[in-house]
Structures are given as structure tokens and as C-alpha cells.
Motif scaffolding. Sequence first.
Motif, PDB file in Angstrom:
ATOM      1  N   GLN A   1       0.831  -1.195   0.000  1.00 25.69           N
ATOM      2  CA  GLN A   1       0.000   0.000   0.000  1.00 25.69           C
ATOM      3  C   GLN A   1       0.875   1.258   0.000  1.00 25.69           C
ATOM      4  N   PRO A   2       0.474   2.312  -0.744  1.00 27.27           N
ATOM      5  CA  PRO A   2       1.273   3.559  -0.764  1.00 27.27           C
ATOM      6  C   PRO A   2       1.522   4.136   0.620  1.00 27.27           C
ATOM      7  N   ALA A   3       0.583   3.919   1.552  1.00 28.98           N
ATOM      8  CA  ALA A   3       0.767   4.449   2.904  1.00 28.98           C
ATOM      9  C   ALA A   3       1.961   3.823   3.608  1.00 28.98           C
ATOM     10  N   GLU A   4       2.439   2.673   3.096  1.00 30.87           N
ATOM     11  CA  GLU A   4       3.559   1.985   3.740  1.00 30.87           C
ATOM     12  C   GLU A   4       4.909   2.376   3.149  1.00 30.87           C
ATOM     13  N   TYR A   5       4.910   3.109   2.038  1.00 33.78           N
ATOM     14  CA  TYR A   5       6.195   3.503   1.442  1.00 33.78           C
ATOM     15  C   TYR A   5       7.067   4.229   2.467  1.00 33.78           C
ATOM     16  N   GLY A   6       6.484   5.233   3.099  1.00 30.32           N
ATOM     17  CA  GLY A   6       7.252   6.045   4.040  1.00 30.32           C
ATOM     18  C   GLY A   6       7.807   5.260   5.201  1.00 30.32           C
ATOM     19  N   PRO A   7       6.963   4.488   5.932  1.00 33.19           N
ATOM     20  CA  PRO A   7       7.496   3.695   7.038  1.00 33.19           C
ATOM     21  C   PRO A   7       8.591   2.728   6.621  1.00 33.19           C
ATOM     22  N   VAL A   8       8.453   2.076   5.455  1.00 34.86           N
ATOM     23  CA  VAL A   8       9.495   1.158   4.977  1.00 34.86           C
ATOM     24  C   VAL A   8      10.802   1.909   4.743  1.00 34.86           C
ATOM     25  N   ILE A   9      10.716   3.035   4.057  1.00 31.34           N
ATOM     26  CA  ILE A   9      11.912   3.809   3.725  1.00 31.34           C
ATOM     27  C   ILE A   9      12.589   4.333   4.985  1.00 31.34           C
ATOM     28  N   LEU A  10      11.787   4.864   5.905  1.00 36.90           N
ATOM     29  CA  LEU A  10      12.367   5.379   7.142  1.00 36.90           C
ATOM     30  C   LEU A  10      13.071   4.287   7.936  1.00 36.90           C
ATOM     31  N   ALA A  11      12.399   3.146   8.109  1.00 35.56           N
ATOM     32  CA  ALA A  11      12.966   2.079   8.934  1.00 35.56           C
ATOM     33  C   ALA A  11      14.282   1.564   8.356  1.00 35.56           C
ATOM     34  N   PHE A  12      14.330   1.311   7.057  1.00 32.65           N
ATOM     35  CA  PHE A  12      15.554   0.779   6.463  1.00 32.65           C
ATOM     36  C   PHE A  12      16.649   1.840   6.364  1.00 32.65           C
ATOM     37  N   THR A  13      16.256   3.115   6.210  1.00 32.18           N
ATOM     38  CA  THR A  13      17.257   4.187   6.215  1.00 32.18           C
ATOM     39  C   THR A  13      17.937   4.267   7.577  1.00 32.18           C
ATOM     40  N   VAL A  14      17.138   4.193   8.643  1.00 33.39           N
ATOM     41  CA  VAL A  14      17.715   4.231   9.991  1.00 33.39           C
ATOM     42  C   VAL A  14      18.604   3.015  10.225  1.00 33.39           C
ATOM     43  N   LEU A  15      18.147   1.840   9.807  1.00 34.33           N
ATOM     44  CA  LEU A  15      18.942   0.626  10.010  1.00 34.33           C
ATOM     45  C   LEU A  15      20.285   0.721   9.298  1.00 34.33           C
ATOM     46  N   ARG A  16      20.283   1.205   8.060  1.00 33.59           N
ATOM     47  CA  ARG A  16      21.531   1.341   7.307  1.00 33.59           C
ATOM     48  C   ARG A  16      22.444   2.382   7.947  1.00 33.59           C
ATOM     49  N   ARG A  17      21.866   3.492   8.381  1.00 30.53           N
ATOM     50  CA  ARG A  17      22.667   4.530   9.038  1.00 30.53           C
ATOM     51  C   ARG A  17      23.309   3.985  10.325  1.00 30.53           C
ATOM     52  N   MET A  18      22.530   3.287  11.142  1.00 27.02           N
ATOM     53  CA  MET A  18      23.050   2.734  12.386  1.00 27.02           C
ATOM     54  C   MET A  18      24.132   1.701  12.114  1.00 27.02           C
ATOM     55  N   GLU A  19      23.923   0.918  11.080  1.00 23.74           N
ATOM     56  CA  GLU A  19      24.922  -0.095  10.705  1.00 23.74           C
ATOM     57  C   GLU A  19      26.252   0.542  10.337  1.00 23.74           C
ATOM     58  N   GLN A  20      26.201   1.588   9.527  1.00 20.54           N
ATOM     59  CA  GLN A  20      27.439   2.217   9.068  1.00 20.54           C
ATOM     60  C   GLN A  20      28.077   3.087  10.147  1.00 20.54           C
ATOM     61  N   ALA A  21      27.310   3.432  11.168  1.00 18.57           N
ATOM     62  CA  ALA A  21      27.875   4.236  12.255  1.00 18.57           C
ATOM     63  C   ALA A  21      28.617   3.371  13.272  1.00 18.57           C
ATOM     64  N   ARG A  22      28.392   2.083  13.265  1.00 16.20           N
ATOM     65  CA  ARG A  22      29.067   1.187  14.209  1.00 16.20           C
ATOM     66  C   ARG A  22      30.443   0.811  13.667  1.00 16.20           C
ATOM     67  N   VAL A  23      31.384   0.654  14.574  1.00 17.74           N
ATOM     68  CA  VAL A  23      32.758   0.342  14.167  1.00 17.74           C
ATOM     69  C   VAL A  23      32.837  -1.039  13.547  1.00 17.74           C
ATOM     70  N   ARG A  24      32.273  -2.047  14.210  1.00 12.21           N
ATOM     71  CA  ARG A  24      32.327  -3.422  13.698  1.00 12.21           C
ATOM     72  C   ARG A  24      30.938  -4.048  13.837  1.00 12.21           C
ATOM     73  N   PRO A  25      30.030  -3.789  12.888  1.00 12.59           N
ATOM     74  CA  PRO A  25      28.706  -4.402  12.981  1.00 12.59           C
ATOM     75  C   PRO A  25      28.815  -5.922  12.905  1.00 12.59           C
TER      76      PRO A  25
END
Length: 577
Positions: free
Chosen positions: A30-54
Motif C-alpha cells: 500500500q502507498p501508505a507503507e512507502y514512508g514507514p518502509v523507507i524510514l525504517a531501512f534508512t535508519v537501520l543502514r545509518r546505524m549499521e554504518q555508524a558502528r565500528v564493527r557491525p
Amino acid sequence: MPRASVETPGSLLSSAGIWRIADLLRGRVQPAEYGPVILAFTVLRRMEQARVRPVMTLAAVSQAPDRLVALETLLSRLPSAVRDIMAQLELLPMAHRLARAGVLEGVVAHFAGLDLSPRRHGSEAMARLFEELVHHFTQSRGTGAHYTPPEVTDLMADLVFAPDTAGTRHDLYDPAAGTGALLGRAADRVGACGVDVRLFGQELSVQSCALCRADLLLRGQKPHDIVHGDTLLADGHAGRRFARMLANPPFGLDWRHIRDAIRAEHGRGAAGRFAPGLPRVSDGSMLFMLHLLAKMRAPRHGGARVGLVTHAAALCGGGAETGESAIRRYLVDHDLIDTVIALPTDMFINTGIATYIWILDNNRPAARRGKVHLVDASPLWRRTPRSSGEKRREMTPAHLVTIVRACMAADEMDIALQEDADGAAMAWSLLPRDMPEGQWPREGEMEAQSPPHSGTAVRDATASADGWTRRAGFSRIVAGRDFLYRSLVVEHPAGEGPPARTVFTIGMNQDPQAWFASMVQPHDPTARLDMTRAAVGCAISFPRYFHRPAQVRPLNDIVADMRRSMARLAALMPGEE
């Protein structure tokens, strides 16, 4: 305190590249889910790259035979604070829905290929990205949420932390924290000057709260210092007081859905947060102001300074009997207003209306007590390189230096301006208010009050005296009691039926009976002053202190112009035969 510059990240980060994943999702979820999906995976990727040794990466998930199982394993291995944020963003339930739709593999691969590392994109860039993403999929909301322009954050931080020197430590609080952009940028700005802050806040939106918590985690702070919930309904930091606070609360916030709780809190009097008065239910922005007052650290413990953004209604909306007026009167009676600054219009993404910064302080130096600095900074702006929503104007570091100087000065100032065809200030110079009219700064004059060029095209005080466009009031120092006024009701007999009533406002230094006897009775002997309806109101009117009436032309010049015009008309009329 002296202000070090905070560099804007050199790498441009746009939501456009991230948002392209919507093409993959289209028709599958559903189009209403585009935003939540994008936000969640953007945060996950950012947190992953911010850690020294994920322990595990999205790249590894994208290569796994079963992406859903691999993603579940990745989430289970995250630190508990990160797992809480991912749970708040509902990433795992979304991943199950994406897997059923057959798009989880593409989504994971897309985000695994994005570079969102801190070395490439600083916290300010990410905060702006998150706000852009949130704004992208929540545009159906009202216009109450106004994302704070970075220069407005900088100006508030400079003024709120003005008394502080390197080595100072403070708790900094925002009751409408959003994604944390205001808190984060302010922390970076004062941190560059050696002031250390621990960040606290509260946010109503689940997604925004999660993003704000993620930013705190990346800063090495405690994510749960950002509380999820409605600040007006329940104070998430009850019992805690703060020395420094910043806020850009939503404008035009309708609070009728929590009206009973707000009125109950008001009914607690001084034991509650809203004792001074309640604004109209269609606009609860001043409730946040009252909340901030209740959170101020007591003067005996060093006091507190607050910076917040409001619209014009907070300054002068409502009559003498309204809650808005009562709140302003409380601020005046308790000598809490230090400075009010009028900003240029068209500064915010979601609104082009006039906005104002308030600086509140409950422990001001003796020299500033009983006085309010009004600064009309509306002429200091330049066009943005590109428009973003309603935002078409911005302020430069040079503008901010000028504003801060006027706010902290002990004397009133005017400003000489050189404006372009759009009215933007190309050059400017502060000058004493008592400098005679007709005198303009020349090269080398007023240099001590000139803002630095800061690498911009602005010239200041070196411009030719012949190039000044106009002179305007810039700062005025007003006794707080000067904002008070009397509201008087005059009744006029109507023969039959109830009498007609007219409401007048007069200054507090005027005697009501003497005013009535001299201003009304000579013109209407039957009128009656109804003192039972008299009230004391409070309003802050910038035009009252900054309006400069046009100089009246000499009568001889006007007569000469009329004669020339009459002569031209006569020449155009046909002669007599």
C-alpha cells in the motif's frame, strides 16, 4: 559567548535517491507503507554504518538464501537500544509483509548499496534527510509542523547560550523534538564553542521519536531521554527542570480533543503547568510556552533561558479578557521576557507567515531587568538558491551576527540598508538610534558594529553613502509594563433595547475617568463609562515601536506640484474658438 561556525556537510544528501525504492514497492504494498518502509531501512543502514564493527550487515542479508531469516538474525544481534528503535519503527512486521509481497530482496539490496556513513554525511545532513522523508509522506497533515530552518536554530542557540563559556555543561530540552534536528544542530553549534549539553525531549509522532532516539544513540547519549507521547497531555519529564530549552512548537494546534485534561491541569493552579491562562482551543501553541515556563530551573539554582518560535498571534492575538492576553501579562508581571525578534517572512517550509523568536529568562542581569529588547530583523534576508515549499528566504551568518549584537547591546539601534529590487539586504550597517536623520554611514564608519562578510557577497559599512536605500528601526528597549493597556467599555443609550457598546483601549498611565471626560463626553453627553467591564490586557505590537511615518512634504513643494499639473492639464484642453 563567542560563536564558532558549524560547517555544512560538503556531501549533498537528498531523499530522491532513497525514495526511488518506491518504484519497486508500487503495486506490491500500500502507498501508505512507502514512508514507514523507507524510514525504517534508512535508519537501520545509518546505524549499521555508524558502528565500528557491525556483527552483521544488510549486504550479508541481501546475499543470504532466506533474506527474512537473515534479517531477523541481524535484528536479534543489535544492541538493545537499537532493537528498541527498530521495534518502534515496526521494521520486522514490515519485513514480513515485504517478504510476502516478494520485494524484500530488492529493498534490502537497495539500502545495502547506499552510503549513509557519518564520515560522508554528518548528523545535520541526516537530520534534514529524515525530516524531508517524514514531510514527504505526511503532507496530508495540517500545517502545524514547521521544520526549523537551520539559521533559526543557530540564532536561538546563540542567544539562549549567550551567557555560557567553554567548559559549561547543561541539559538542553525540546518539548516538541520532532526528528531531533533542532536539538542536534544546537548541540553541534554550542559544542563547537566548548559547551557540553545532554539532550532531552518529547515527541508525539512514533516515527519522529524513533529517529530522534537514533540520533541521540549515535551521539553517545541516552535514547530514552527522548520520551514518546503528547507533551501537553502528560509531561514525560515530570519533576525535572532545565537550564536551557529550545522549541519550535506547532502553530495552530487544535487541542479540543484533550480539552478536559488541559482544563484539569489549569485548575491545579500554581501546582500545574497552565495556571496563567488557556489560549483558544483552535491554537494551542502558547500551551507549549506555559509548559516551558513550568520546566525552567529556579533562579536560586542558576535560572533558565528559553528560546522558542511563535507566530504573531502569540504577541498580540485576543482581547484583554482572553487567555492569550493573560499569558502575556503573566510573562510581564514576572519579568520573564528578555528579547523578542521579528524574523523575515517565507522562512519556513510549511508557512510563509510572520514568525518571531522569544527569549525568556528568569534570572537576568540587573541591567536588563524590567526591560524587553525588541529586534525587527525582518529586513535581513536573501533569496534561497531554490525554493522548498513556502521557504524562499534565508538568513546568512552575517545576518545572525548583526541580530545577536543588537539583542545583547545596552542601547537602541537603527539600521541603514542597501536593498535590491526584491527588497533583500545587499548591505547594511547598524547605527545609534539618536544619529540625526539624513546622516548615513560612510566608509570606515561604524566598523565596530559591522557584521563580518563570512564569505558572502554582503558588503557592510564600506558602501558609498549615496547607495543607502532606507533607514529603519532595528532594536528598541521597552519597559515590560509598557505592553499593558486598559480595555474600557463605553455604553450608548439606544432608546429601546440594550445599549450599544464600544470598546476602547488606553494606556495604563491614563486615568479612565479623565480620558472619558475629555475624549468621549464632549461628543456624546449621553454615553456612560462602564467600569465594571474594565480589564487590563497585554499585547506586544512591533508596528507601535518600529513604524516610521512618511515625512510630510513641505507645503510649498505640494503647491508647486499642483500648479505644474494644472498648467499641463490646461495645455491639453482645446482652446476657445
